[in-house]
Design a protein around this motif. Structure first.
Motif, mmCIF file in Angstrom:
data_model
loop_
_atom_site.group_PDB
_atom_site.id
_atom_site.type_symbol
_atom_site.label_atom_id
_atom_site.label_comp_id
_atom_site.label_asym_id
_atom_site.label_seq_id
_atom_site.Cartn_x
_atom_site.Cartn_y
_atom_site.Cartn_z
ATOM 1 N N SER A 20 40.334 -13.991 10.697
ATOM 2 C CA SER A 20 39.555 -13.417 11.786
ATOM 3 C C SER A 20 38.644 -12.272 11.386
ATOM 4 O O SER A 20 37.744 -11.918 12.135
ATOM 5 N N GLN A 21 38.873 -11.672 10.211
ATOM 6 C CA GLN A 21 38.092 -10.512 9.810
ATOM 7 C C GLN A 21 37.457 -10.733 8.437
ATOM 8 O O GLN A 21 37.466 -9.852 7.581
ATOM 9 N N CYS A 22 36.893 -11.885 8.259
ATOM 10 C CA CYS A 22 36.317 -12.305 6.976
ATOM 11 C C CYS A 22 34.809 -12.469 7.147
ATOM 12 O O CYS A 22 34.320 -12.741 8.244
ATOM 13 N N GLY A 23 34.080 -12.320 6.076
ATOM 14 C CA GLY A 23 32.644 -12.567 6.133
ATOM 15 C C GLY A 23 32.311 -13.997 6.528
ATOM 16 O O GLY A 23 31.227 -14.273 7.030
ATOM 17 N N PHE A 24 33.265 -14.917 6.320
ATOM 18 C CA PHE A 24 33.058 -16.318 6.688
ATOM 19 C C PHE A 24 33.580 -16.643 8.086
ATOM 20 O O PHE A 24 33.455 -17.787 8.531
ATOM 21 N N THR A 25 34.133 -15.668 8.797
ATOM 22 C CA THR A 25 34.693 -15.903 10.126
ATOM 23 C C THR A 25 33.701 -16.587 11.078
ATOM 24 O O THR A 25 34.121 -17.437 11.877
ATOM 25 N N PRO A 26 32.394 -16.296 11.011
ATOM 26 C CA PRO A 26 31.469 -17.018 11.889
ATOM 27 C C PRO A 26 31.500 -18.543 11.706
ATOM 28 O O PRO A 26 31.018 -19.275 12.571
ATOM 29 N N GLN A 27 32.109 -19.025 10.614
ATOM 30 C CA GLN A 27 32.239 -20.476 10.442
ATOM 31 C C GLN A 27 33.113 -21.100 11.522
ATOM 32 O O GLN A 27 33.050 -22.316 11.749
ATOM 33 N N TYR A 28 33.924 -20.301 12.209
ATOM 34 C CA TYR A 28 34.687 -20.841 13.337
ATOM 35 C C TYR A 28 33.749 -21.565 14.310
ATOM 36 O O TYR A 28 34.076 -22.618 14.842
ATOM 37 N N GLU A 29 32.584 -20.975 14.551
ATOM 38 C CA GLU A 29 31.625 -21.595 15.474
ATOM 39 C C GLU A 29 31.203 -22.967 14.981
ATOM 40 O O GLU A 29 31.179 -23.939 15.735
ATOM 41 N N GLY A 30 30.879 -23.067 13.697
ATOM 42 C CA GLY A 30 30.473 -24.341 13.128
ATOM 43 C C GLY A 30 31.613 -25.341 13.065
ATOM 44 O O GLY A 30 31.411 -26.543 13.276
ATOM 45 N N LEU A 31 32.824 -24.867 12.773
ATOM 46 C CA LEU A 31 33.983 -25.767 12.742
ATOM 47 C C LEU A 31 34.254 -26.336 14.129
ATOM 48 O O LEU A 31 34.543 -27.527 14.277
ATOM 49 N N GLU A 32 34.153 -25.492 15.149
ATOM 50 C CA GLU A 32 34.353 -25.961 16.520
ATOM 51 C C GLU A 32 33.269 -26.961 16.907
ATOM 52 O O GLU A 32 33.556 -27.993 17.521
ATOM 53 N N ALA A 33 32.015 -26.679 16.536
ATOM 54 C CA ALA A 33 30.920 -27.614 16.835
ATOM 55 C C ALA A 33 31.149 -28.953 16.128
ATOM 56 O O ALA A 33 30.944 -30.020 16.726
ATOM 57 N N LEU A 34 31.579 -28.904 14.877
ATOM 58 C CA LEU A 34 31.862 -30.126 14.117
ATOM 59 C C LEU A 34 32.981 -30.917 14.785
ATOM 60 O O LEU A 34 32.883 -32.140 14.958
ATOM 61 N N TRP A 35 34.029 -30.241 15.186
ATOM 62 C CA TRP A 35 35.159 -30.879 15.887
ATOM 63 C C TRP A 35 34.686 -31.546 17.173
ATOM 64 O O TRP A 35 35.001 -32.701 17.448
ATOM 65 N N ARG A 36 33.906 -30.841 17.955
ATOM 66 C CA ARG A 36 33.449 -31.410 19.234
ATOM 67 C C ARG A 36 32.494 -32.579 19.027
ATOM 68 O O ARG A 36 32.525 -33.544 19.781
ATOM 69 N N GLU A 37 31.664 -32.481 17.996
ATOM 70 C CA GLU A 37 30.675 -33.531 17.731
ATOM 71 C C GLU A 37 31.295 -34.796 17.144
ATOM 72 O O GLU A 37 30.854 -35.901 17.454
ATOM 73 N N GLN A 38 32.331 -34.640 16.311
ATOM 74 C CA GLN A 38 32.827 -35.802 15.565
ATOM 75 C C GLN A 38 34.264 -36.219 15.888
ATOM 76 O O GLN A 38 34.759 -37.199 15.329
ATOM 77 N N ARG A 39 34.914 -35.550 16.814
ATOM 78 C CA ARG A 39 36.305 -35.934 17.083
ATOM 79 C C ARG A 39 36.407 -37.337 17.656
ATOM 80 O O ARG A 39 37.370 -38.054 17.377
ATOM 81 N N ASP A 40 35.428 -37.767 18.441
ATOM 82 C CA ASP A 40 35.474 -39.131 18.972
ATOM 83 C C ASP A 40 35.237 -40.176 17.892
ATOM 84 O O ASP A 40 35.560 -41.348 18.079
ATOM 85 N N LEU A 41 34.700 -39.748 16.757
ATOM 86 C CA LEU A 41 34.532 -40.640 15.606
ATOM 87 C C LEU A 41 35.789 -40.666 14.739
ATOM 88 O O LEU A 41 35.889 -41.493 13.827
ATOM 89 N N GLY A 42 36.721 -39.729 14.980
ATOM 90 C CA GLY A 42 37.971 -39.715 14.231
ATOM 91 C C GLY A 42 38.196 -38.496 13.367
ATOM 92 O O GLY A 42 39.112 -38.475 12.543
ATOM 93 N N LEU A 43 37.408 -37.434 13.530
ATOM 94 C CA LEU A 43 37.587 -36.209 12.754
ATOM 95 C C LEU A 43 38.502 -35.238 13.495
ATOM 96 O O LEU A 43 38.365 -35.048 14.706
ATOM 97 N N VAL A 44 39.420 -34.617 12.751
ATOM 98 C CA VAL A 44 40.265 -33.560 13.297
ATOM 99 C C VAL A 44 40.158 -32.358 12.368
ATOM 100 O O VAL A 44 40.377 -32.476 11.163
ATOM 101 N N VAL A 45 39.796 -31.207 12.926
ATOM 102 C CA VAL A 45 39.764 -29.947 12.187
ATOM 103 C C VAL A 45 41.110 -29.265 12.423
ATOM 104 O O VAL A 45 41.571 -29.178 13.565
ATOM 105 N N LEU A 46 41.742 -28.792 11.338
ATOM 106 C CA LEU A 46 43.033 -28.105 11.422
ATOM 107 C C LEU A 46 42.886 -26.722 10.798
ATOM 108 O O LEU A 46 42.525 -26.609 9.624
ATOM 109 N N GLY A 47 43.159 -25.668 11.578
ATOM 110 C CA GLY A 47 43.007 -24.296 11.106
ATOM 111 C C GLY A 47 44.342 -23.650 10.774
ATOM 112 O O GLY A 47 45.254 -23.643 11.605
ATOM 113 N N PHE A 48 44.438 -23.093 9.560
ATOM 114 C CA PHE A 48 45.647 -22.425 9.088
ATOM 115 C C PHE A 48 45.330 -20.974 8.745
ATOM 116 O O PHE A 48 44.789 -20.692 7.677
#
Length: 161
Positions: free
Chosen positions: A34-62
């Protein structure tokens, strides 16, 4: 373990979840913070999940706090941060370690199956990503600097085959 589907992990709400739940799906497994220079990638990961989940993609965050103490919060704080700041709806899990003697078994396996540059296994920083096919095998490892948009081109091509 012979595939990602053999692992059971703890979700962000403290419940065990078998990764076999996503058998047949393409997975993008990411160690997040949550406090990383790459944290804004959450936005892109969520967009990717929403765009491609119906095609069979699942994003898993650890979430992981091994790099610069960039994920100091509790699971409840992490969940709140992700939902309020980035409207994250993809599956999130309990905080884990990805390197060292206490590395989660899942990450021990991911690193051995998807080595980094020059064959290294260690995770170098937050937002390292592993692409796993529907059979549960690692097909590619991405660096923290590889954006979800770039990865989305790869996943779309894979999912539309």
């Amino acid at each position: 373990m012979t595939s990602i589907h053999d692992f059971t992990v703890t979700d962000i709400d403290g419940k065990p979840r078998s990764l076999g739940e996503w058998r047949g799906k393409t997975l993008l497994v990411v160690n997040v913070a949550s406090q990383c220079g790459f944290t804004p990638q959450y936005e892109g990961l969520e967009a990717l999940w929403r765009e491609q989940r119906d095609l069979g993609l699942v994003v898993l965050g650890f979430p992981c706090d091994q790099f610069g103490h960039q994920e100091p919060g509790s699971e409840a704080e992490i969940k709140d941060f992700c939902s309020t700041r980035f409207d994250v709806t993809f599956p999130m899990f309990a905080k884990i370690e990805v390197n060292g003697e206490h590395a989660a078994p899942l990450y021990q396996w991911l690193k051995s199956e998807g080595k980094g540059i020059l064959g290294s296994e260690a995770i170098k920083w937050n937002f390292t990503k592993f692409l796993v096919d529907g059979d549960g095998q690692v097909v590619r490892r991405y660096a923290p600097t590889d954006t979800p948009q770039k990865i989305g081109r790869d996943t779309r091509a894979r999912l539309q085959k």
